[in-house]
Design an enzyme around this catalytic site. Sequence first.
Site, PDB file in Angstrom:
ATOM      1  CD  GLU A  69      -4.505   8.291  33.738  1.00 21.35           C
ATOM      2  OE1 GLU A  69      -4.898   8.178  34.917  1.00 21.35           O
ATOM      3  OE2 GLU A  69      -5.054   7.729  32.777  1.00 21.35           O
TER       4      GLU A  69
HETATM    5 ZN   LIG Z   1      -9.464   7.087  34.340  1.00 22.01          ZN
END
Ligand SMILES: [Zn+2]
Length: 371
Positions: A236
């Site tokens: 992320e």
């Molecule tokens: Zn995502």
Amino acid sequence: MMENTQQQSKPLGRYFTYQEFEDQFLPIVQSLPQDTYTFSYLGSSVQNRSIYGLQIGHGKLKILAWSQMHGNESTSTRALLDLLQSTDLDQIIKGVSLYIIPVLNPDGLEDWTRVNANGVDLNRDALELSQPESLILKDALDFFEPDLALNLHGQRTFYGLNNSVLPAQLSFLTPSGDSNKQVTDSRLQSMSLINAVVEQLSSSMGAGIGRYDDGYNPNCWGDHCQSLGIPTVLFEAGHSGDDYSRDQVKGFYLESLKIVISTAKRNMTWSDDTETKYFNIPEIHKSYCDILIRNLSSSCKSVDLAVMYHEQLIEGQLCFIPMIFAINEPSILYGHRTIDLTSHKTYNDDLVISEDMEVSSDSLKIRSFIK
Ligand SMILES: [Zn+2]
């Protein structure tokens, strides 16, 4: 066909159209040494945009990486393009077959939405396979049979590291492969890769790195891969300060990709302390907003306003619009920018909150901007 590619195009920003992506990606592919790669058209999105697969290297360890299954998470794709242009690419892919699907959700990219053109979150479609983009990923998994899966995402600016003032510039997850969140061999393998990133990146570059929640959802692709016994790392891209272009985070992301690939190449094993080290990585939680305005006087009381930028495509440009997100919200502890109004005397003249909760102030320099 390639007559325009001699001119150096400038690196992609936070938002780009799919055409702009193709204008960068296709010449990069053509510039790779011919015997190192296989390039294929894998199929089309709902709105008929092409989705490509690029395999580079012919090594034993097979790594599958796909980016931007959520259309508005572009840092992952930009980092992949940087990886392909790395001067040490030949070293990176030595011993590896790296299969890349950049921009799995081109329609979502074009419209800057998480979902695809049918409004489906592709990362909740791993079992149902109701969308053409999901079938492309499924086919790639079946055909390529990876030893390692890299599921590349980006996240909003909410996240900080637990018990820390640091924002999450990156977070990682080894998804669970079952509802008991068992620590299986494939999870241990991916934990050791994530631990290597944390050790190398937070010490050398001071990056704030967090751990994403490992609740099991069989409809998510990472969880699905892990349930098949494929070690999986979810990346992320996060945020800090005023890095709204995410250029700094993109650099960390690129380094993380390199560390994961080079560590996996050396060995895909784990040690006694792998699990402890992994769970010692601070979990992320929603402790941040974009602008925290403290001590705004309002009818004899003083309030704290949490402002979040709303990302909106306006005439082909990505605008960040400051909007009130919460008032006196105790869970929001920090702002990527903090303004304490007790030390500002003049803001009352121009701090404006519109009917739809957009905030602006010239004196405090709170305004929309484009990235
Ligand atoms: Zn995502």
